[in-house]
Design a protein around this motif. Structure first.
Motif, PDB file in Angstrom:
ATOM      1  N   SER A   2       0.841  -1.237   0.082  1.00 51.27           N
ATOM      2  CA  SER A   2      -0.033  -0.164   0.101  1.00 51.27           C
ATOM      3  C   SER A   2       0.895   1.414  -0.030  1.00 51.27           C
ATOM      4  O   SER A   2       0.248   2.347  -0.400  1.00 51.27           O
ATOM      5  N   LYS A   3       1.974   1.133   0.291  1.00 58.29           N
ATOM      6  CA  LYS A   3       2.997   2.257   0.526  1.00 58.29           C
ATOM      7  C   LYS A   3       3.629   2.515  -1.112  1.00 58.29           C
ATOM      8  O   LYS A   3       3.660   3.636  -1.473  1.00 58.29           O
ATOM      9  N   TRP A   4       3.414   1.459  -1.943  1.00 56.04           N
ATOM     10  CA  TRP A   4       3.815   1.681  -3.316  1.00 56.04           C
ATOM     11  C   TRP A   4       2.694   1.898  -4.220  1.00 56.04           C
ATOM     12  O   TRP A   4       2.974   2.566  -5.349  1.00 56.04           O
ATOM     13  N   LEU A   5       1.426   1.442  -3.773  1.00 52.69           N
ATOM     14  CA  LEU A   5       0.311   1.591  -4.872  1.00 52.69           C
ATOM     15  C   LEU A   5      -1.042   2.186  -3.774  1.00 52.69           C
ATOM     16  O   LEU A   5      -1.152   1.509  -2.980  1.00 52.69           O
ATOM     17  N   LYS A   6      -1.323   3.184  -4.277  1.00 50.92           N
ATOM     18  CA  LYS A   6      -2.546   3.619  -3.846  1.00 50.92           C
ATOM     19  C   LYS A   6      -3.794   3.132  -4.697  1.00 50.92           C
ATOM     20  O   LYS A   6      -3.701   2.766  -5.688  1.00 50.92           O
ATOM     21  N   LYS A   7      -4.924   3.442  -4.012  1.00 47.01           N
ATOM     22  CA  LYS A   7      -6.094   3.097  -4.754  1.00 47.01           C
ATOM     23  C   LYS A   7      -6.214   3.757  -6.084  1.00 47.01           C
ATOM     24  O   LYS A   7      -6.308   3.059  -7.179  1.00 47.01           O
ATOM     25  N   ARG A   8      -5.890   4.988  -6.103  1.00 44.27           N
ATOM     26  CA  ARG A   8      -6.182   5.664  -7.588  1.00 44.27           C
ATOM     27  C   ARG A   8      -5.118   4.742  -8.566  1.00 44.27           C
ATOM     28  O   ARG A   8      -5.457   4.911  -9.796  1.00 44.27           O
ATOM     29  N   ASP A   9      -3.922   4.390  -8.042  1.00 44.23           N
ATOM     30  CA  ASP A   9      -2.978   4.021  -8.935  1.00 44.23           C
ATOM     31  C   ASP A   9      -3.426   2.721  -9.484  1.00 44.23           C
ATOM     32  O   ASP A   9      -3.588   2.465 -10.630  1.00 44.23           O
ATOM     33  N   ILE A  10      -4.062   2.097  -8.682  1.00 45.96           N
ATOM     34  CA  ILE A  10      -4.677   0.476  -9.039  1.00 45.96           C
ATOM     35  C   ILE A  10      -5.673   0.803  -9.962  1.00 45.96           C
ATOM     36  O   ILE A  10      -5.732   0.031 -11.220  1.00 45.96           O
ATOM     37  N   ILE A  11      -6.538   1.814  -9.662  1.00 49.54           N
ATOM     38  CA  ILE A  11      -7.598   2.177 -10.693  1.00 49.54           C
ATOM     39  C   ILE A  11      -7.027   2.547 -12.198  1.00 49.54           C
ATOM     40  O   ILE A  11      -7.517   2.033 -13.418  1.00 49.54           O
ATOM     41  N   LEU A  12      -6.105   3.474 -12.138  1.00 49.13           N
ATOM     42  CA  LEU A  12      -5.475   3.726 -13.441  1.00 49.13           C
ATOM     43  C   LEU A  12      -4.791   2.868 -14.294  1.00 49.13           C
ATOM     44  O   LEU A  12      -4.985   2.520 -15.408  1.00 49.13           O
ATOM     45  N   ILE A  13      -4.071   1.749 -13.420  1.00 46.43           N
ATOM     46  CA  ILE A  13      -3.467   0.699 -14.231  1.00 46.43           C
ATOM     47  C   ILE A  13      -4.470  -0.276 -14.799  1.00 46.43           C
ATOM     48  O   ILE A  13      -4.339  -0.823 -15.817  1.00 46.43           O
ATOM     49  N   ILE A  14      -5.389  -0.543 -14.086  1.00 47.20           N
ATOM     50  CA  ILE A  14      -6.619  -1.443 -14.389  1.00 47.20           C
ATOM     51  C   ILE A  14      -7.442  -1.007 -15.419  1.00 47.20           C
ATOM     52  O   ILE A  14      -7.627  -1.550 -16.435  1.00 47.20           O
ATOM     53  N   SER A  15      -7.528   0.296 -15.444  1.00 46.85           N
ATOM     54  CA  SER A  15      -8.415   0.820 -16.713  1.00 46.85           C
ATOM     55  C   SER A  15      -7.518   0.942 -17.944  1.00 46.85           C
ATOM     56  O   SER A  15      -8.154   0.851 -18.851  1.00 46.85           O
ATOM     57  N   LEU A  16      -5.996   1.097 -17.868  1.00 45.65           N
ATOM     58  CA  LEU A  16      -5.160   1.065 -18.987  1.00 45.65           C
ATOM     59  C   LEU A  16      -5.154  -0.551 -19.647  1.00 45.65           C
ATOM     60  O   LEU A  16      -5.276  -0.423 -20.752  1.00 45.65           O
ATOM     61  N   LEU A  17      -5.208  -1.269 -18.489  1.00 42.37           N
ATOM     62  CA  LEU A  17      -5.122  -2.927 -19.018  1.00 42.37           C
ATOM     63  C   LEU A  17      -6.326  -3.030 -19.696  1.00 42.37           C
ATOM     64  O   LEU A  17      -6.469  -3.647 -20.492  1.00 42.37           O
ATOM     65  N   LEU A  18      -7.642  -2.306 -19.196  1.00 40.89           N
ATOM     66  CA  LEU A  18      -8.821  -2.695 -19.800  1.00 40.89           C
ATOM     67  C   LEU A  18      -9.083  -2.100 -21.103  1.00 40.89           C
ATOM     68  O   LEU A  18      -9.422  -2.830 -22.059  1.00 40.89           O
ATOM     69  N   VAL A  19      -8.582  -0.948 -21.381  1.00 30.09           N
ATOM     70  CA  VAL A  19      -8.462  -0.266 -22.800  1.00 30.09           C
ATOM     71  C   VAL A  19      -7.690  -1.454 -23.659  1.00 30.09           C
ATOM     72  O   VAL A  19      -8.212  -1.445 -24.745  1.00 30.09           O
ATOM     73  N   GLY A  20      -6.594  -1.976 -23.145  1.00 31.48           N
ATOM     74  CA  GLY A  20      -5.809  -2.953 -24.017  1.00 31.48           C
ATOM     75  C   GLY A  20      -6.748  -4.196 -24.304  1.00 31.48           C
ATOM     76  O   GLY A  20      -6.941  -4.637 -25.477  1.00 31.48           O
ATOM     77  N   VAL A  21      -7.664  -4.664 -23.323  1.00 33.17           N
ATOM     78  CA  VAL A  21      -8.321  -5.972 -23.349  1.00 33.17           C
ATOM     79  C   VAL A  21      -9.611  -5.674 -24.213  1.00 33.17           C
ATOM     80  O   VAL A  21      -9.726  -6.608 -25.230  1.00 33.17           O
ATOM     81  N   ILE A  22     -10.005  -4.469 -24.104  1.00 31.66           N
ATOM     82  CA  ILE A  22     -11.034  -4.177 -25.126  1.00 31.66           C
ATOM     83  C   ILE A  22     -10.966  -4.174 -26.503  1.00 31.66           C
ATOM     84  O   ILE A  22     -11.521  -4.495 -27.436  1.00 31.66           O
ATOM     85  N   ALA A  23      -9.617  -3.240 -26.651  1.00 27.78           N
ATOM     86  CA  ALA A  23      -9.222  -3.367 -28.051  1.00 27.78           C
ATOM     87  C   ALA A  23      -8.970  -4.374 -28.521  1.00 27.78           C
ATOM     88  O   ALA A  23      -9.201  -4.815 -29.744  1.00 27.78           O
ATOM     89  N   LEU A  24      -8.449  -5.340 -27.648  1.00 24.76           N
ATOM     90  CA  LEU A  24      -8.252  -6.806 -28.333  1.00 24.76           C
ATOM     91  C   LEU A  24      -9.316  -7.487 -28.929  1.00 24.76           C
ATOM     92  O   LEU A  24      -9.490  -7.973 -29.905  1.00 24.76           O
ATOM     93  N   LEU A  25     -10.515  -7.210 -27.891  1.00 23.18           N
ATOM     94  CA  LEU A  25     -11.711  -7.838 -28.199  1.00 23.18           C
ATOM     95  C   LEU A  25     -12.364  -7.261 -29.712  1.00 23.18           C
ATOM     96  O   LEU A  25     -12.454  -8.199 -30.671  1.00 23.18           O
ATOM     97  N   ILE A  26     -12.201  -5.957 -29.894  1.00 22.53           N
ATOM     98  CA  ILE A  26     -12.752  -5.488 -30.746  1.00 22.53           C
ATOM     99  C   ILE A  26     -12.021  -5.948 -32.128  1.00 22.53           C
ATOM    100  O   ILE A  26     -12.570  -6.183 -33.133  1.00 22.53           O
ATOM    101  N   TRP A  27     -10.705  -5.776 -31.857  1.00 21.76           N
ATOM    102  CA  TRP A  27      -9.677  -6.228 -33.023  1.00 21.76           C
ATOM    103  C   TRP A  27      -9.979  -7.501 -33.408  1.00 21.76           C
ATOM    104  O   TRP A  27      -9.972  -7.898 -34.683  1.00 21.76           O
ATOM    105  N   HIS A  28     -10.092  -8.514 -32.454  1.00 20.75           N
ATOM    106  CA  HIS A  28     -10.298  -9.906 -32.741  1.00 20.75           C
ATOM    107  C   HIS A  28     -11.606 -10.096 -33.672  1.00 20.75           C
ATOM    108  O   HIS A  28     -11.646 -10.673 -34.710  1.00 20.75           O
TER     109      HIS A  28
END
Lengths: 126, 187
Positions: A2-28
């Motif tokens: 929790s010292k390295w990652l706050k809640k907003r960090d996790i939200i941003l990282i997961i949303s970036l990952l989601l952008v990639g996954v959604i793009a992957l699905l659309i591309w597929h």
């Protein structure tokens, strides 16, 4: 952690990952159509378009030397030989769906599967 | 260890070694432009330790040197596009937000791949290359997270070391001053 990652960090990282996954699905979804032709380009110039259902060997020359050898076989297209240090284009394997590409960065050769021999790249929208 | 030319030279060497090590690691998948981005550890550390100007100078020097040694003009262009775009985004996050180092690194990895793909599309004049975008985005986030964890771990240690160094330097100065005073008193 929790010292390295706050809640907003996790939200941003997961949303970036989601952008990639959604793009992957659309591309597929977009790229799931079998193509009929491959277009071969070298340094921005169209070398030619070739039907995927006819077996063929295409040799790409640069300054009198064969730099890439492309094989069309059983409806697939792949790079068999390349005069480049990393051979990434060979590792890209076989392609058959519309929009799939093989790229050889050092020789600036692009092989793309397309739907028709005469349509432009916009055919992806169909 | 304070901010100085030799310190920057050490970091530049560190970045060059990271680039070289990375070139030795084979890429398992045939996606062009995909790699770990180990040198970003150095750039992030510089950004946090010494500030943005030193980080960008070392980043550009690293790209040019590696390009002249192992690459060509095209590989320099790809690296510059990815490196600069990711650096600008990382700097903006670092400066104007409270995001942690790992997140800064993730955004850096993400934007690095976006920058490289944009340059590749411009070079090849082939929009079909956007086919690789989703894979590059996901790998950018994953490698960025790995790099961020490494950078954070190294930063925690280096920062402590720098602090200890400064304190001990001050102690030595104070001690020697005290000793001088004592000696003067004695004589």
């Amino acid at each position: 952690m929790s010292k390295w990652l706050k809640k907003r960090d996790i939200i941003l990282i997961i949303s970036l990952l989601l952008v990639g996954v959604i793009a992957l699905l659309i591309w597929h979804f977009i790229y799931s159509v079998d193509g009929k032709f491959v277009s071969v380009e070298q340094r921005g110039n169209l070398i030619g378009t070739y039907p995927l259902n006819v077996d063929k060997e295409i040799e790409i020359e640069h300054r009198g030397q064969v730099v890439n050898k492309i094989i069309i076989e059983d409806g697939y297209c792949y790079m068999e030989n390349a005069e480049c240090p990393d051979h990434l284009c060979i590792k890209q394997g076989k392609i058959e769906k519309i929009g799939q590409t093989i790229v050889c960065l050092p020789n600036r050769v692009v092989v793309t599967v397309i739907s028709d021999s005469d349509t432009e790249y916009d055919s992806i929208a169909n | 260890m304070k901010k100085s030319l030799p310190a920057l030279a050490v970091f530049l060497t560190f970045a060059l070694i990271c680039s070289y090590i990375e070139s030795l690691i084979p890429i398992p998948f045939g996606v062009p432009g995909m790699k770990l981005g180990l040198t970003n550890v150095v750039i992030i550390l510089l950004l946090y330790l010494f500030g943005p100007i030193d980080a960008i100078v070392v980043s550009i020097l690293r790209i040019l040197l590696i390009g002249f040694m192992f690459g060509n003009i095209y590989s320099i262009c790809y690296s510059l596009a990815g490196g600069l775009l990711s650096f600008v985004c990382m700097y903006l996050l670092y400066r104007f937000s409270k995001f942690k180092m790992i997140t800064v690194s993730v955004v850096g990895g993400f934007m690095h791949n976006v920058g490289q793909l944009i340059i590749a599309i411009l070079f090849f004049e082939n929009t079909y290359l956007i086919y690789y975008l989703p894979v590059l985005l996901i790998t950018g986030v994953v490698t960025g997270a790995v790099i961020g964890v490494i950078a954070q771990a190294v930063y925690a240690r280096i920062n402590k070391f720098i602090h200890k160094d400064d304190i001990s330097n001050d102690n030595i100065k104070n001690k020697s001053n005290e000793e001088l005073v004592e000696r003067k008193d004695n004589t």
